[in-house]
Design a protein around this motif. Structure first.
Motif: not given
Length: 397
Positions: A92-120
């Motif tokens: 919510g905080s991020v979306a409120a400030e973004l000035a461009i359209e973005m595809d949000l890829r979200l991760w929970e605290e017990d997940e590896d965010p780097h995996r999201l980048v690798a998958d993309a």
């Protein structure tokens, strides 16, 4: 009289919100930035660009998010909507400030965010990734482990290739920030009186920036007397005395764009030696400005300032008495950013580049004099954002 004779309360009462604020960066300009980044990606044979939280992420997306242990980053592929990886609870905080359209890829605290980048990256068939040079070593290592088939490379050519050249809209925001800080500098000089401390002056400078509409001073160095011989000052309170040199270096941000202005002047009679060194400093600053032309390497500007100092018997190089640091730094969404006016930086100057001009002279254990104004490169030379200080006993024109 521009030095002394007033009070903090009187000067703050006379300030009001900036009358004509510069407009923010438009979505159309941000789209142009993404297109430029993609063109530079292609030139360096990178299949994607990863930009982590910080000034560069703000440059492309408008998101003023600082780096932390939780990765927040933009992945820019050659086509399609940019991807933003961020914690789910921050959505919510991020979306409120973004000035461009973005595809949000979200991760929970017990997940590896780097995996999201690798998958993309795998989904897009990317094998070469240009990485933000500000990305931490730890995060780069984790990303490499998550995407072992992807070669990571330095993304500075892409990011700096975009950010070093400022648009007219960026120049306007910087011009406002610098004009505000110069006005605060004027007011700060007026509140000086025997016994006032540097801490009191710094507090006033923060409040004055707020009164004009900034979020306070982004930094503030106030030094008196011997403390001026230390480029970034000495800790602790310093009471002002008659005959002291005063060095004030401060700035603010407007829409993230920085100001950074220094004035050095006498409180009372500064003495013959300080006057003579001040004149050399002024000549060195002027020589650096005069050396600016498109195509000239950055190091030539530094050399021009040092030539003036050496002709006056100072230095050479970084020896003291003399200039202990580079002549200037790039400025924009970061207060110090590429390129740099220093020996060894052969980046050719180009219209739209912005720099500080501050060839400080230090006389060890005695005093230091730094005059700092900023310029932007034009088609024919340089243009000041703020007019330089005219005299040691006249800080402002």
């Amino acid at each position: 009289m521009s030095i002394g004779g007033s009070t903090a309360a009187a000067e703050l009462a006379a300030l009001a919100l900036w009358a004509r604020p510069a407009p923010p960066i438009t979505p159309a300009e941000r789209a142009e930035r993404l297109a430029r980044a993609r063109a530079l990606m292609a030139e360096c044979d990178a299949g994607a660009l990863l930009v982590q939280a910080g000034p560069s992420l703000r440059y492309f997306t408008g998101l003023s998010w600082g780096p932390s242990e939780r990765p927040v980053a933009m992945l820019l592929l050659p086509t399609g909507t940019p991807i933003l990886v961020c914690p789910r609870f921050e959505q919510g905080s991020v979306a409120a400030e973004l000035a461009i359209e973005m595809d949000l890829r979200l991760w929970e605290e017990d997940e590896d965010p780097h995996r999201l980048v690798a998958d993309a990256l795998a989904g897009a068939g990317v094998t070469r990734l240009a990485v933000d040079p500000a990305l931490s070593f730890q995060m780069a290592g984790r990303l490499g482990a998550a995407a072992p088939g992807v070669r990571l490379g330095d993304g500075a050519a892409v990011i700096d290739g975009c950010r070093m050249i400022k648009s007219p809209a960026e120049l306007a925001l910087m011009r406002q920030a610098k004009a505000m800080t110069l006005e605060v500098q004027r007011r700060a000089a007026r509140i000086l009186a025997p016994g006032i401390t540097n801490i009191e002056v710094a507090r006033f400078i923060d409040e004055a920036h707020r009164a004009l509409g900034a979020s306070g001073a982004s930094f503030c160095i106030v030094q008196f007397g011997r403390a001026t011989a230390f480029p970034h000052g000495l800790p602790g309170p310093q009471p002002l005395a008659e005959g002291d040199l005063v060095l004030i270096d401060t700035g603010c941000t407007i829409e993230g764009y920085h100001s950074d202005i220094t004035r050095t002047y006498g409180f009372g009679e500064p003495g013959a030696e300080a006057r003579a060194i001040w004149e050399v400093e002024k000549a060195a600053q002027a020589a650096a400005f005069a050396a600016v032309r498109p195509g000239v390497p950055c190091e030539a500007v530094d050399a021009a300032a040092r030539a003036v100092l050496e002709a006056a018997g100072l230095g050479p190089a970084y020896r003291l008495p003399g200039l202990p640091h580079r002549t200037g730094h790039g400025i924009g969404l970061a207060i110090h950013e590429p390129a740099y006016l220093v020996r060894g930086d052969r980046t050719p100057l180009a219209p739209g580049m912005c720099f500080s001009n501050e060839p400080m002279i230090v006389v060890p254990e005695r005093f230091g004099i730094r005059l700092e104004d900023h310029f932007h490169v034009t088609d024919h030379g340089a243009a000041w954002f703020t007019e330089p200080q005219p005299a040691i006993d006249r800080p402002f024109g």
